[in-house]
Design a protein around this motif. Structure first.
Motif, PDB file in Angstrom:
ATOM      1  N   GLN A   8       4.540   2.649   3.420  1.00 40.22           N
ATOM      2  CA  GLN A   8       4.518   1.727   4.559  1.00 40.22           C
ATOM      3  C   GLN A   8       5.530   0.602   4.383  1.00 40.22           C
ATOM      4  O   GLN A   8       6.193   0.193   5.340  1.00 40.22           O
ATOM      5  CB  GLN A   8       3.106   1.149   4.748  1.00 40.22           C
ATOM      6  CG  GLN A   8       2.112   2.146   5.290  1.00 40.22           C
ATOM      7  CD  GLN A   8       2.547   2.711   6.634  1.00 40.22           C
ATOM      8  OE1 GLN A   8       3.017   2.001   7.510  1.00 40.22           O
ATOM      9  NE2 GLN A   8       2.413   4.015   6.785  1.00 40.22           N
ATOM     10  N   TRP A   9       5.658   0.104   3.151  1.00 40.36           N
ATOM     11  CA  TRP A   9       6.616  -0.954   2.892  1.00 40.36           C
ATOM     12  C   TRP A   9       8.041  -0.472   3.152  1.00 40.36           C
ATOM     13  O   TRP A   9       8.850  -1.171   3.761  1.00 40.36           O
ATOM     14  CB  TRP A   9       6.451  -1.453   1.455  1.00 40.36           C
ATOM     15  CG  TRP A   9       7.375  -2.578   1.117  1.00 40.36           C
ATOM     16  CD1 TRP A   9       7.224  -3.887   1.445  1.00 40.36           C
ATOM     17  CD2 TRP A   9       8.607  -2.479   0.405  1.00 40.36           C
ATOM     18  NE1 TRP A   9       8.290  -4.622   0.976  1.00 40.36           N
ATOM     19  CE2 TRP A   9       9.160  -3.779   0.336  1.00 40.36           C
ATOM     20  CE3 TRP A   9       9.304  -1.419  -0.180  1.00 40.36           C
ATOM     21  CZ2 TRP A   9      10.360  -4.047  -0.291  1.00 40.36           C
ATOM     22  CZ3 TRP A   9      10.503  -1.690  -0.814  1.00 40.36           C
ATOM     23  CH2 TRP A   9      11.016  -2.990  -0.860  1.00 40.36           C
ATOM     24  N   ASP A  27       2.006   6.480  -3.467  1.00 40.06           N
ATOM     25  CA  ASP A  27       1.319   5.254  -3.060  1.00 40.06           C
ATOM     26  C   ASP A  27       1.567   5.027  -1.570  1.00 40.06           C
ATOM     27  O   ASP A  27       2.708   4.790  -1.159  1.00 40.06           O
ATOM     28  CB  ASP A  27       1.857   4.082  -3.877  1.00 40.06           C
ATOM     29  CG  ASP A  27       1.265   2.752  -3.484  1.00 40.06           C
ATOM     30  OD1 ASP A  27       0.275   2.732  -2.720  1.00 40.06           O
ATOM     31  OD2 ASP A  27       1.795   1.720  -3.940  1.00 40.06           O
ATOM     32  N   GLY A  55       0.908   2.498   0.261  1.00 40.15           N
ATOM     33  CA  GLY A  55       1.417   1.146   0.501  1.00 40.15           C
ATOM     34  C   GLY A  55       2.925   1.093   0.335  1.00 40.15           C
ATOM     35  O   GLY A  55       3.626   0.420   1.093  1.00 40.15           O
TER      36      GLY A  55
END
Length: 151
Positions: free
Chosen positions: A97-98, A92, A94
């Motif tokens: 990036q998190w 994923d 996202g």
């Protein structure tokens, strides 16, 4: 301040046990705000205790150093975590990036809290482990120019 005195506006009496518990939490990586809130104290009250009591200030300093070291060690653990994947087995983006934001925020925070230990080092000369550059000009500028031109 005597043990029975109430700090102005705090509504909370100082005890050695309470100060020690707040410092223990900070030493485990919690923020001052989080540790104080969990113990029913205001951060400003705790800072007042540090200002009034050198022993609490020293205990707090040790706890902050321990907490920073722990947070630094946790960065490696965060970076080595297995990424989350979607139903097709793809990572994923996202989540990536998190995690990157989490790590970058912690690195930045540590570099500001203790720059000598966790900050980026840019040493041109004059740092403790890098002597200052010295120039020994034994010839005049005109002589240096002549030598440069081959004369």
């Amino acid at each position: 301040m005597a043990k029975t005195e109430r700090p102005k506006g705090s509504g909370l009496l100082y005890t050695d046990e309470l100060a020690a518990e707040i410092c223990r939490r900070i030493g485990e990586g919690e923020s001052l705000r989080s540790a104080c809130t969990a113990e029913g104290a205001k951060p400003s009250t705790f800072v007042g205790w540090c200002n009034d009591r050198p022993d609490v200030a020293e205990q707090y300093t040790r706890a902050r150093n321990t907490g920073r070291a722990l947070r630094f060690e946790q960065l490696r653990e965060i970076a080595s975590q297995e990424p989350e994947r979607d139903s097709n087995g793809k990572i994923d983006p996202g989540w990536v990036q998190w995690k990157k934001l989490h790590i970058d925020t912690e690195k930045w925070s540590l570099s500001k809290e203790e720059p000598k230990k966790y900050g980026d080092k840019l040493a041109i000369g004059g740092a403790e482990d890098l002597p200052a550059m010295k120039v020994d000009a034994t010839i005049s500028p005109s002589e240096a120019y002549k030598k440069m031109l081959g004369g």
